[in-house]
Write an enzyme that holds these catalytic residues in place. Structure first.
Site, PDB file in Angstrom:
ATOM      1  N   GLY A  71       3.628 -35.616  68.844  1.00 31.06           N
ATOM      2  CA  GLY A  71       3.557 -35.045  67.496  1.00 31.06           C
ATOM      3  C   GLY A  71       2.259 -34.282  67.274  1.00 31.06           C
ATOM      4  CB  THR A  72      -1.265 -35.103  68.069  1.00 29.92           C
ATOM      5  OG1 THR A  72      -1.309 -36.246  67.211  1.00 29.92           O
ATOM      6  CG2 THR A  72      -2.613 -34.405  68.042  1.00 29.92           C
ATOM      7  CG  ASN A 151       0.738 -41.574  58.713  1.00 32.01           C
ATOM      8  OD1 ASN A 151       0.560 -40.712  57.857  1.00 32.01           O
ATOM      9  ND2 ASN A 151      -0.244 -42.077  59.422  1.00 32.01           N
ATOM     10  CD  GLN A 179       5.493 -42.440  60.833  1.00 33.64           C
ATOM     11  OE1 GLN A 179       6.530 -43.106  60.788  1.00 33.64           O
ATOM     12  NE2 GLN A 179       4.504 -42.734  61.645  1.00 33.64           N
ATOM     13  CB  SER A 199       6.450 -38.028  67.557  1.00 39.40           C
ATOM     14  OG  SER A 199       6.069 -38.981  68.520  1.00 39.40           O
ATOM     15  N   GLY A 200       8.816 -38.371  69.879  1.00 41.39           N
ATOM     16  CA  GLY A 200       9.866 -39.212  70.454  1.00 41.39           C
ATOM     17  C   GLY A 200       9.668 -40.702  70.230  1.00 41.39           C
ATOM     18  CG  HIS A 201       5.675 -42.713  70.247  1.00 41.33           C
ATOM     19  ND1 HIS A 201       5.019 -43.722  69.581  1.00 41.33           N
ATOM     20  CD2 HIS A 201       5.000 -41.574  69.964  1.00 41.33           C
ATOM     21  CE1 HIS A 201       3.981 -43.201  68.929  1.00 41.33           C
ATOM     22  NE2 HIS A 201       3.961 -41.906  69.144  1.00 41.33           N
ATOM     23  CB  THR A 237       6.126 -29.087  85.687  1.00 45.40           C
ATOM     24  OG1 THR A 237       5.592 -28.125  86.584  1.00 45.40           O
ATOM     25  CG2 THR A 237       7.426 -29.644  86.241  1.00 45.40           C
ATOM     26  CB  CYS A 325      -4.892 -42.430  64.204  1.00 46.55           C
ATOM     27  SG  CYS A 325      -3.372 -41.959  65.009  1.00 46.55           S
TER      28      CYS A 325
END
Lengths: 386, 128
Positions: A71-72, A151, A179, A199-201, A237, A325
């Site tokens: 995300g960042t 968040n 979020q 963001s995936g996680h 890649t 964070c």
């Protein structure tokens, strides 16, 4: 000891279906998707399908998706890409005081490079006023960046209205949707955004993959220069395992989000009501109704949040103080301070963020542990006079 | 059990703090730190013939702050005020088996509370 994970805004567990989706790449598929030969082609099929799944989740076109590492990175790409690409037009950016550091610290960096930044205030419920955005727009404004959902508090912002204002004035509009994704509906074209970060996680995919939505036709510089990957927009890649997993997670979001979040919201209500019944002097931080279904931010007055976090951790309960964070710092949350909450109440704020694996039993266990922990810490607190 | 960034001793003093509370007829009292900055501690001393015979504390702060206060009260009980004034935050940290760098200030707060409470005692004594 029983373990209950209530820190899903920090990260989520891997969904079993997501885990299954990456097995072929651990057991034989290794080609570079950019290669023309069979090894590349075998992987390319998965890669293209994953991009389609990500685009589908937000009702975007697949060409509008750039896969990133997190995300960042998406926030950096969006903001720096616009800033450096448009700097000859001037350099004013509008954002809010309560953004994630992924946006806030990019804006601060650009201020050091000569750009001007307006940080819009929020009200006591953490809400922003679309009219403030309108008033802040100048002739040299090149970008507006407002998150979809916060968040820390879970407050949801009027992105669509801000998007209308941005479009009327012809200013590109970025929204950090990290979020919001998987928790509320995202129909990207109707939200009037030009750029959006994901963001995936946060949605049961692994760490190390994210996405940036770039509206078709928007002019923006690249962040990472090199090869021709991602249609020439993000070199390096391809993170095949990451994108395949993210694609699978997006498909699950599309299929299950509504029913999952009805369940999660009712658990959050059970947690809130249970805590308010059992403990005095607890404040809800954030908007009472315009909020994510899974997030609860509460100040347990007279108790410092880190000590409550550690006390709950001793009982197997994982929660967070402030955002991950800024955890570890002793600074009170910039989000809560911007809402006008007194610093000592900010220091007492704990975030509970629920996820798909939580059960009623988990919530009842938490409700059996929190009151005792708060009572014990209050008994030691010089601020507590009862 | 060690937990996160903290040693077993820190967690023990956090979960089972020694000498929590107030002393009603304390001879020296001090409150240092501020809740707005994240930590505040109040130290109460009972002093007889310049020797600390009892010490109690109240702390609003993180687990390291609570453990530092708890350890400090254990370290100063039975000491003369001259001996207690020599105790440094480094000694408090060592007794706790160490603190993470960002938590060093918690031990400084504990040291400051001892100095301030003894000053309060000396001030009151001087007046008496």
């Amino acid at each position: 000891m029983k373990r209950v994970y209530l820190d899903n805004n920090a990260t989520t567990s891997l969904h079993p279906e997501v885990a299954a989706s990456i097995v072929p790449f651990l057991e034989g598929l290794y080609g570079n998707p950019s290669s023309l030969h069979w090894a590349g082609r075998d992987v390319r099929i998965y890669y293209d399908r994953a991009r389609l799944q990500i685009a589908d989740m937000m009702h975007a076109h697949p060409e509008e998706i750039v896969v990133t590492s997190c995300g960042t990175e998406s926030d950096n790409h969006a903001i720096k890409g616009i800033a450096y690409g448009n700097s000859e037009k001037g350099g004013h950016i509008i954002t809010t005081a309560i953004e994630h550091p992924g946006v806030l610290n990019v804006c601060k960096y650009l201020e050091g490079k000569g750009f001007a930044v307006t940080y819009l205030p929020v009200d006591g419920k953490g809400q922003i006023e679309p009219d403030d955005v309108k008033k802040a727009i100048r002739k040299d404004t090149i970008l507006i960046s407002v998150m979809y959902a916060n968040n820390e508090t879970g407050t949801v912002f009027p992105i669509q209205e801000i998007g209308v204002i941005a479009r009327e004035r012809g200013v590109p509009f970025h929204s950090d949707m990290v979020q919001a994704m998987g928790k509320i509906d995202i129909d990207i074209h109707s939200l009037n955004v030009d750029l959006a970060s994901f963001s995936g996680h946060k949605v049961y995919a692994p760490k190390g993959v994210g996405a940036l939505y770039i509206r078709e036709g928007l002019a923006i510089d690249n962040l990472i220069h090199g090869g021709h990957q991602e249609n020439g927009r993000r070199a390096g890649t391809e993170n095949v395992i990451g994108i395949v997993a993210f694609g699978a997670a997006c498909e699950i979001v599309k299929r299950e989000m509504r029913s999952e979040y009805n369940k999660i919201e009712s658990l959050r209500k059970r947690l809130l009501e249970g805590i308010l019944e059992r403990i005095e002097d607890v404040r809800l931080n954030g908007h009472p109704t315009k909020r994510l279904p899974n997030t609860l931010n509460l100040s347990f007055e007279y108790v410092e949040a880190e000590s409550l976090l550690m006390a709950l951790d001793m009982n197997g309960i994982a929660v967070s103080s402030g955002s991950a964070c800024s955890a570890g710092s002793t600074e009170p949350s910039h989000v809560l301070l911007a809402m006008g909450i007194p610093p000592e109440i900010c220091q007492s704020a704990v975030r509970f963020s629920l996820g798909r694996e939580n059960t009623e039993e988990d919530i009842d266990y938490v409700l059996s542990m929190v009151p005792e922990a708060v009572k014990r810490l209050r008994s030691m607190s010089p601020l507590y006079k009862k | 059990m060690a937990q996160g960034p903290y040693t077993e001793t820190v967690m023990d003093h956090f979960m089972h703090p020694r000498n929590v509370g107030e002393i009603e007829d304390a001879d020296g009292v001090a409150e240092v730190g501020s809740a707005a900055c994240g930590d505040t501690t109040k130290l109460f001393l009972k002093i007889k013939d310049d020797r600390i015979v009892d010490a109690k504390f109240q702390t609003f702060g993180c687990s390291a702050a609570i453990a530092s206060s708890s350890m400090t009260t254990e370290m100063i009980k039975g000491k003369t005020i001259k001996e207690a004034l020599k105790i440094t935050n480094k000694e408090v940290m060592d007794a706790l088996g160490g603190l993470p760098e960002i938590k060093h200030h918690c031990s400084v707060m504990a040291e400051d509370s001892v100095k301030a409470a003894i000053e309060d005692y000396l001030r009151k004594k001087g007046r008496g």
